[in-house]
Design an enzyme around this catalytic site. Structure first.
Site, PDB file in Angstrom:
ATOM      1  N   GLU A 196       0.779  -1.248   0.000  1.00 45.13           N
ATOM      2  CA  GLU A 196       0.000   0.000   0.000  1.00 45.13           C
ATOM      3  C   GLU A 196       0.813   1.302   0.000  1.00 45.13           C
ATOM      4  O   GLU A 196       0.532   2.207   0.786  1.00 45.13           O
ATOM      5  CB  GLU A 196      -0.949   0.015   1.215  1.00 45.13           C
ATOM      6  CG  GLU A 196      -1.903  -1.151   1.253  1.00 45.13           C
ATOM      7  CD  GLU A 196      -2.853  -1.119   2.456  1.00 45.13           C
ATOM      8  OE1 GLU A 196      -2.720  -0.226   3.299  1.00 45.13           O
ATOM      9  OE2 GLU A 196      -3.721  -2.006   2.533  1.00 45.13           O
ATOM     10  N   GLU A 309      -6.510 -10.790  -0.698  1.00 43.51           N
ATOM     11  CA  GLU A 309      -7.325 -10.485   0.500  1.00 43.51           C
ATOM     12  C   GLU A 309      -8.802 -10.365   0.129  1.00 43.51           C
ATOM     13  O   GLU A 309      -9.468  -9.382   0.461  1.00 43.51           O
ATOM     14  CB  GLU A 309      -6.844  -9.173   1.153  1.00 43.51           C
ATOM     15  CG  GLU A 309      -5.382  -9.170   1.500  1.00 43.51           C
ATOM     16  CD  GLU A 309      -4.904  -7.889   2.180  1.00 43.51           C
ATOM     17  OE1 GLU A 309      -5.745  -7.096   2.645  1.00 43.51           O
ATOM     18  OE2 GLU A 309      -3.675  -7.691   2.248  1.00 43.51           O
TER      19      GLU A 309
END
Ligand code: XIL
Length: 392
Positions: A196, A309
């Protein structure tokens, strides 16, 4: 003999009825009870799967990972609790596990700085995940080494509490990565090395600004990212190394991620794959096209693609709003799961893993019932939809 007994019983019953003057009533009552009983029996057997006792359900349904084994490994995020409470589902349906929080810097690093912090790393929980995987024949994805979240603030500061220079932070990052990846060498088949770092779709800049990493390396963010991959490679040359991000299928953010990946590849950085997190919604986002184009785009860079995820909630926005899904919602959710798995199957030559972010709805980090097993551990419509996507 039997007939005689029967006659006797009838006589007694008739006598009883006459005595009570209620023979007609009694038999009508019996018929009513009998009909009620039959009705209850029928309605119970007509109920769908969700009503069945857990153990029966778990025994009866096909194993998800085995059904998908020709395509790609199916995995799940587990934690210190679910490896105990949900091991029945984990063992049966998933081939790969990812530790939800147990291998993050926040868990491994001590709560405060000392010069010997490297000797005080806490691997208790991470080791437990590895042991669980070994005992249950699972493969493990490692998550995560470099992230702006769930990393203690002291990691970015010196012993006086002042911000580290980029050089000092680089050194600290490398020794941390080598210690963690080195400990699990040969036992983790893929690592999320960097997580991220790119700013969201709507933001102008490439790198997110609310990251201590990006703040300290402002203008040369790519340097610490490169160093992170190189350190991981040195510590375990066999492990597959991934960059991992959310919103990675949205066109603007995807373009930013791709330009970073291209830069890494041009520098000869040992990166093997792109992790698309897949925290999606069934109210429309992301579109089929965005998902499919993204898999193709990332794969065209010569990278493996994994969905790392996956969970599909109700609302695109308001991600953490509590939601109980209606019947219609569950149907929509199942359709979305089917749609995305059809895309994954179509591109199975590019995809090397699909991991759900949690086992059952009640242990998801998102309170919108986004997973494929409900809180009673029963398979939801979404589960069946994913099997349907196989089209067999
Ligand atoms: C989440 C965990 O599921 C939560 O338990 C924790 O409180 C916060 O982090 N992107 C990631 C994951 O890379 O590590 C995050 O996991 C979800 C978003």
């Amino acid at each position: 003999m039997t007939i005689i007994k029967l006659e006797k019983t009838l006589k007694i019953n008739t006598a009883y009825c006459q005595q009570k003057n209620g023979c007609k009533n009694l038999s009508w009552k019996r018929i009513k009870y009998f009909l009620l009983f039959v009705f209850l029996l029928l309605s119970l057997s007509a109920c769908d799967f969700i009503q069945k006792p857990d153990y029966e359900t778990i025994e009866a349904i096909p194993s998800l990972w085995k059904e998908y084994k020709e395509h790609f490994p199916i995995g799940v995020a587990v934690n210190a609790t679910t490896i105990n409470t949900h091991s029945d589902l984990i063992e049966k349906h998933f081939l790969s596990i990812t530790a939800e929080n147990e291998m993050k810097p926040q868990t491994i690093l001590p709560g405060y700085y000392t010069s010997d912090y490297l000797d005080r790393l806490n691997f208790t929980q991470g080791d437990r995940m590895i042991k669980y995987a070994r005992e249950n024949d699972k493969i493990v994805r490692g998550h995560v080494l470099v992230w702006h979240e769930q990393t203690p603030e002291w990691f970015f500061k010196d012993e006086k509490g002042e911000e580290l220079s980029p050089e000092a932070l680089l050194e600290r990052m490398e020794e941390y990565i080598k210690a963690v990846v080195g400990r699990y060498k040969g036992q983790i088949y893929a690592w999320d090395v960097v997580n991220e770092v790119i700013s969201d779709d709507s933001d102008e800049e490439t790198y997110r600004t609310n990251s201590r990493w990006n703040q300290i390396f402002k203008g040369r963010e790519i340097d610490y990212i490169e160093a992170a991959f190189r350190a991981a490679k040195e510590a375990d040359p066999e492990a597959k190394l991934f960059y991992n991000d959310y919103g990675a299928v949205s066109p603007k953010k995807r373009a930013k991620i791709i330009s970073m990946l291209e830069e890494l590849i041009a520098r000869g950085v040992p990166i093997d794959g792109m992790g698309i997190q897949g925290h999606w919604a069934f109210d429309g986002w992301p579109s089929k096209k965005d998902i499919e184009d993204s898999i193709i785009d990332y794969s065209n860079l010569g990278l493996d693609v994994q969905i790392t995820e996956l969970d599909i909630r109700k609302h695109t926005g308001e991600m953490f709003k509590d939601v109980t899904l209606s019947k219609a919602d569950k149907k929509k959710q199942a359709e979305k799961y089917k749609e995305v798995f059809e895309i994954f199957i179509k591109h199975r030559d590019k995809i090397s893993g699909v991991t759900f972010w949690g086992v059952t709805d009640d242990n998801s980090w998102i309170p919108q019932e986004p997973l494929i097993f409900d809180r009673n551990k029963n398979p939801k419509h979404a589960f069946w939809a994913i099997l349907e996507a196989l089209g067999e």
